[in-house]
Design a protein around this motif. Structure first.
Motif, short mmCIF file in Angstrom:
data_model
loop_
_atom_site.label_atom_id
_atom_site.label_comp_id
_atom_site.label_asym_id
_atom_site.label_seq_id
_atom_site.Cartn_x
_atom_site.Cartn_y
_atom_site.Cartn_z
N ALA A 276 0.77 -1.22 -0.06
CA ALA A 276 -0.11 -0.01 0.12
C ALA A 276 0.68 1.18 0.09
O ALA A 276 0.42 2.19 -0.76
CB ALA A 276 -1.03 0.18 1.36
N TYR A 277 2.02 1.12 0.59
CA TYR A 277 2.95 2.28 0.69
C TYR A 277 3.50 2.48 -0.54
O TYR A 277 3.59 3.47 -1.22
CB TYR A 277 4.10 2.09 1.78
N LEU A 278 4.12 1.27 -1.06
CA LEU A 278 4.70 1.35 -2.65
C LEU A 278 3.71 1.97 -3.66
O LEU A 278 4.21 2.98 -4.38
CB LEU A 278 5.19 0.28 -2.99
N MET A 279 2.58 1.72 -3.53
CA MET A 279 1.44 2.00 -4.61
C MET A 279 0.98 3.36 -4.26
O MET A 279 0.08 3.73 -5.30
CB MET A 279 0.62 0.80 -4.81
N GLY A 280 1.32 3.78 -3.42
CA GLY A 280 0.82 5.40 -2.97
C GLY A 280 -0.78 5.38 -2.25
O GLY A 280 -1.32 6.42 -2.01
N GLU A 281 -1.23 4.04 -2.17
CA GLU A 281 -2.43 3.89 -1.46
C GLU A 281 -2.38 4.71 0.15
O GLU A 281 -3.53 5.02 0.46
CB GLU A 281 -2.98 2.50 -1.35
N SER A 282 -1.32 4.65 0.60
CA SER A 282 -1.37 4.87 1.97
C SER A 282 -0.87 6.50 2.27
O SER A 282 -1.31 7.11 3.39
CB SER A 282 -0.57 4.05 2.95
N ASP A 283 -0.20 6.94 1.16
CA ASP A 283 0.12 8.35 1.42
C ASP A 283 -0.09 9.24 0.09
O ASP A 283 0.41 10.49 0.10
CB ASP A 283 1.70 8.55 1.56
N GLY A 284 -0.62 8.66 -0.92
CA GLY A 284 -0.93 9.48 -2.19
C GLY A 284 0.12 9.41 -2.86
O GLY A 284 0.29 10.14 -4.31
N GLN A 285 1.50 8.93 -2.79
CA GLN A 285 2.60 8.87 -3.56
C GLN A 285 3.04 7.72 -4.06
O GLN A 285 3.61 7.13 -3.08
CB GLN A 285 3.78 9.91 -2.97
N ALA A 286 2.79 7.33 -5.23
CA ALA A 286 3.37 6.04 -5.76
C ALA A 286 4.84 6.16 -5.79
O ALA A 286 5.46 6.92 -6.42
CB ALA A 286 2.93 5.62 -7.13
N LYS A 287 5.67 5.02 -5.35
CA LYS A 287 7.03 4.92 -5.39
C LYS A 287 7.48 4.44 -6.68
O LYS A 287 8.29 3.49 -6.51
CB LYS A 287 7.53 4.27 -3.91
N ASP A 288 6.95 4.84 -7.73
CA ASP A 288 7.45 4.28 -9.07
C ASP A 288 8.65 4.86 -9.69
O ASP A 288 9.43 5.62 -8.88
CB ASP A 288 6.29 4.62 -10.03
N ALA A 289 9.02 4.57 -10.61
CA ALA A 289 10.50 4.81 -11.37
C ALA A 289 10.64 6.23 -11.52
O ALA A 289 11.57 6.81 -11.52
CB ALA A 289 10.60 4.03 -12.53
N ASP A 290 9.55 6.80 -12.00
CA ASP A 290 9.55 8.30 -12.44
C ASP A 290 9.62 8.97 -11.01
O ASP A 290 10.69 9.96 -11.01
CB ASP A 290 8.26 8.75 -12.72
N TRP A 291 9.05 8.62 -9.93
CA TRP A 291 9.45 9.14 -8.68
C TRP A 291 10.88 9.15 -8.32
O TRP A 291 11.40 10.03 -7.88
CB TRP A 291 8.46 8.68 -7.57
N ALA A 292 11.32 7.87 -8.25
CA ALA A 292 12.54 7.67 -7.85
C ALA A 292 13.71 8.21 -8.86
O ALA A 292 14.71 8.53 -8.23
CB ALA A 292 12.86 6.10 -7.67
N ALA A 293 13.24 8.36 -9.95
CA ALA A 293 14.34 8.91 -11.07
C ALA A 293 14.77 10.32 -10.48
O ALA A 293 16.01 10.90 -10.75
CB ALA A 293 13.65 8.71 -12.48
N ALA A 294 13.71 11.22 -10.21
CA ALA A 294 13.99 12.60 -9.86
C ALA A 294 14.66 12.49 -8.45
O ALA A 294 15.73 13.45 -8.41
CB ALA A 294 12.67 13.26 -9.57
N ILE A 295 14.66 11.49 -7.52
CA ILE A 295 15.37 11.71 -6.48
C ILE A 295 16.72 11.30 -6.76
O ILE A 295 17.60 11.64 -6.06
CB ILE A 295 14.72 10.84 -5.45
#
Length: 768
Positions: A276-295
């Protein structure tokens, strides 16, 4: 002319030592070791001018006692005889115990010391302290404290047990198709093993894996963290962003249906909460490749492609110790384990996860593990302890509370520090803060062969022998040898064994028999060996062992060297349940949830460090400092040796910069540079390399601490010790481990004539 050969063991290998008329003449690697460490060449420097020649007392302490402690670190030393020095220390121990209790003595005495089993400095000091009523101790290690604390929550076992159960490198060589090296696979680290190693085999087995077609991906800001022979693909994300990358790889596996639901259901606990955390269901932010690429400053398509390749191949995820020495370091280890669990290959030959291949020589080396003889330490009646990296906090904040692994504890009021076999002025962070806090105890006593940073910041210094000056035997439970370490040369000047030093103190304090049990050092060797030998029918008697020089522990169980981590658990997780609360790999932990730590939630999570290239502080200090382990010495040991000296630039530790970062600052190869931040500044010699990520500088640890004004906090460090720059804060409330790799700096060319390096010369010696 009398020539003699003897054998010794160091943490970096076994060596044959040649002497001529009682003086060192040469060192040769042991013939059994086909990939020996070059550090052995430095052993001939045992009679260096840096040796402490006789007991020494700081001048102000000798004249005024503890009232002079504000001058600690900045005064000359006065030679005294052994009886006077022992009387002084025994008197101080008796005074502090009587006035403040044994918990007021800090003798955690962290450090690598020597590889000998009996003449191991920490074992000696701890046995002595327990004989006189105990001491405040330290727990965990600077090497992998965050791992040591998080692993029992995830796997249930202590980290040392997990490490020894690692999948054997021969299995990796045969079965692994894709090897993901988070933090790289630096062979310079694999040359070292606590307790020593007879054969260095990591290079051999990794090369065998490459020869069998295994593809390596090295994820590190330093390309040279992986042997060029492995032809690894180099990924260089922003330092401290590994957790985000791991989360995104797990997200891709789940989103594309490449994960293993069956394994997750049978063998893990807490997956749904993590999903649920990875998919953004618990905090509204999916931890997907696009999210990580920016970090991470990586390409999102590359992240997705790597996840797909991991699912298509037998994949080993390796987590270097280096990554968790950063703020929120527990999350990196937990996220790496969770990634391997989502992939579902834990327990398969050549797949799964390992915590430390090439971080030390013994991880996964596939040898028979044997518990070796050691000096009994006795029980410590004092229950006071600190996490190992919280020394400065302890000295600064007596009586204040701190969190550690679900406990609420209190810092003791330390009045006396006794250190043997280590050097906090090498391995601790924010040394300027430590210099100030180190003035608070009333007395500091150090046993050391050399004038290390610790010895220079002591009040009373006892000269200790080196392994070449005493009989011992050595080996590691991570290796397959016990080595007879025969004395090669007489003790230098007035040096004494730690055992004899503590025996002298014990006699003065009325516990001589409790400490020595009536045995000399050589009698202890025979006693310990004989007691150990009774457990093994195949071991020779002591005289035979001493004559032949070593024992090798051969495998007597089929498949002993062919380990696969958690294979039995994978096969039947009910019959082989893990010692976690759920009996499973805990991707989420209700126990950790119960601690209520904001900086360590109940499942792997991304938290931006306070100091990294993504923070606002990078506008002021735009370079990320990596203070990694040196290739030319063990920590600060033998920094004065020829191998270490050959690596210096302009007589100082070498700092490596990317050529574009250097050009932007007008820095050329070989220039002396000043590295600085709000915590301090040091000088180093510049090396330029495009095998370091832009925005990153690399300054290895271990240059002996050399402030321009000894004893003054904030003084310019002249030699290149990076720990005047590193941040002294815990990884989180859970482990309170060191976070040295979360550190931003700026670098500038040093104009003018730099001050000379004096760390490799003795301090001023005064006379009465």
């Amino acid at each position: 002319m009398t020539r003699k050969r003897s054998r010794t063991l160091m943490h970096w290998g076994v060596y044959d030592v040649e002497t001529e008329d009682g003086r060192l003449a040469g060192v040769t690697p042991w013939a059994e070791d086909k990939d020996p460490s070059p550090i052995g060449r430095s052993l001939v420097e045992a009679d260096h001018p840096l040796r402490v020649t006789q007991p020494m007392v700081r001048k102000g302490w000798l004249e005024e006692g503890p009232a002079s402690r504000e001058r600690r670190g900045g005064e000359p030393f006065v030679p005294v005889d052994w009886d006077e020095a022992l009387d002084l220390v025994a008197g101080e121990l008796e005074r502090v115990r009587g006035e403040h209790g044994n918990q007021a003595i800090f003798a955690g005495s962290y450090g690598w010391a020597s590889a000998g089993r009996f003449h191991h400095a920490q074992s000696q000091v701890h046995r002595f302290m327990n004989a006189i009523g105990g001491y405040t101790a330290s727990v965990n290690t600077y090497s992998h404290a965050a791992t040591e604390v998080i692993v029992p929550h995830v796997f249930g076992f202590p980290y040392e047990q997990v490490k020894r159960a690692s999948t054997s490198l021969p299995v990796v060589a045969e079965h692994t198709e894709l090897f993901i090296a988070f933090g790289g696979l630096a062979l310079k680290n694999a040359q070292i093993q606590s307790g020593g190693q007879g054969r260095h085999v990591v290079r051999e087995w990794l090369n065998a894996a490459r020869g069998n077609g295994c593809r390596f991906v090295s994820i590190s800001p330093i390309a040279d963290d992986t042997d060029p022979a492995l032809e690894a693909e180099w990924w260089a994300p922003r330092p401290n962003s590994d957790t985000a990358l791991m989360l995104a790889l797990s997200h891709t596996l789940i989103a594309e249906g490449l994960h293993d639901p069956g394994f997750l259901k049978r063998c893990t606990a807490g997956y749904e909460q993590y999903r649920a955390y990875l998919m953004g269901e618990s905090d509204g932010q999916a931890k997907d490749a696009d999210w990580a690429a920016a970090i991470c400053s990586l390409n999102a398509d590359d992240i997705r492609a790597l996840a797909r390749e991991m699912a298509a191949k037998r994949t080993m995820v390796n987590l270097s110790w280096s990554m968790q020495r950063a703020e929120y370091g527990e999350q990196t280890i937990w996220a790496g384990i969770a990634l391997a669990a989502v992939l579902g290959q834990i327990g398969l030959p050549g797949g799964g996860v390992t915590l430390g291949y090439s971080s030390a020589g013994g991880v996964g080396n596939g040898v028979r593990r044997v518990k070796l003889p050691a000096l009994p330490r006795l029980a410590n009646p004092v229950d006071s302890f600190i996490p190992v990296a919280r020394i400065t906090d302890m000295l600064e904040k007596p009586g204040e509370q701190f969190d550690y692994d679900g406990q609420r504890r209190t810092y003791p009021d330390i009045r006396l520090v006794y250190w043997a076999g280590g050097n906090p002025f090498h391995h601790h962070q924010d040394l300027n803060r430590l210099v100030a806090a180190w003035k608070r105890p009333e007395t500091v006593v150090v046993n050391d062969p050399f004038w290390s940073g610790a010895a220079r910041h002591a009040d009373i210094v006892f000269p200790a022998t080196t392994p070449l000056e005493r009989n011992d035997f050595g080996g590691s439970s991570e290796d397959s040898f016990l080595i007879a370490m025969k004395q090669a040369i007489p003790p230098m000047a007035q040096a004494r064994n730690d055992y004899d030093i503590f025996a002298g103190l014990a006699e003065r304090l009325g516990v001589g028999d409790s400490f020595t049990e009536g045995r000399t050092a050589d009698e202890w060797l025979r006693h310990l060996y004989d007691g150990w030998r009774r457990k093994f029918n195949e071991m020779p008697d002591f005289d035979t062992f001493w004559e032949q020089g070593h024992i090798e522990f051969m495998d007597d169980t089929p498949g002993q060297s062919y380990k696969v981590f958690l294979d039995a658990f994978r096969t039947d997780p009910d019959a082989n349940a893990l010692p976690t609360p759920t009996g499973r790999i805990e991707i989420s932990s209700q126990r950790i949830a119960g601690f209520g730590y904001e900086d360590c939630p109940p499942h792997p999570s991304w938290h931006a460090p306070r100091e990294w290239l993504g923070s606002q502080l990078a506008e002021i200090y735009p370079l990320h400092l990596m203070s990694n382990q040196p290739a030319t010495r063990l920590h600060s040991q033998y920094d004065h040796g020829s191998v270490s000296l050959e690596s210096k630039v302009a007589g100082r530790e070498a700092v490596t910069l990317h050529p574009e970062d250097a050009a932007a600052r007008g820095i050329g190869e070989g220039d002396v540079v000043r590295i600085y931040n709000d915590r301090g500044a040091c000088l180093a010699g510049a090396r330029l390399s495009d095998r370091v990520r832009r925005g990153v500088v690399v300054l290895p640890t271990g240059a002996q601490f050399d402030p321009e004004e000894p004893g003054r906090p904030g003084a310019l460090e002249k030699h290149g010790n990076p720990n005047v720059l590193t941040r002294d804060a815990g990884t989180s409330s859970l482990a309170q481990g060191p976070s040295a790799h979360s550190c931003l700096v700026e670098v500038e060319r040093y104009d003018g004539t730099p001050p000379p390096v004096t760390a490799l010369q003795p301090p001023p010696i005064a006379r009465r």
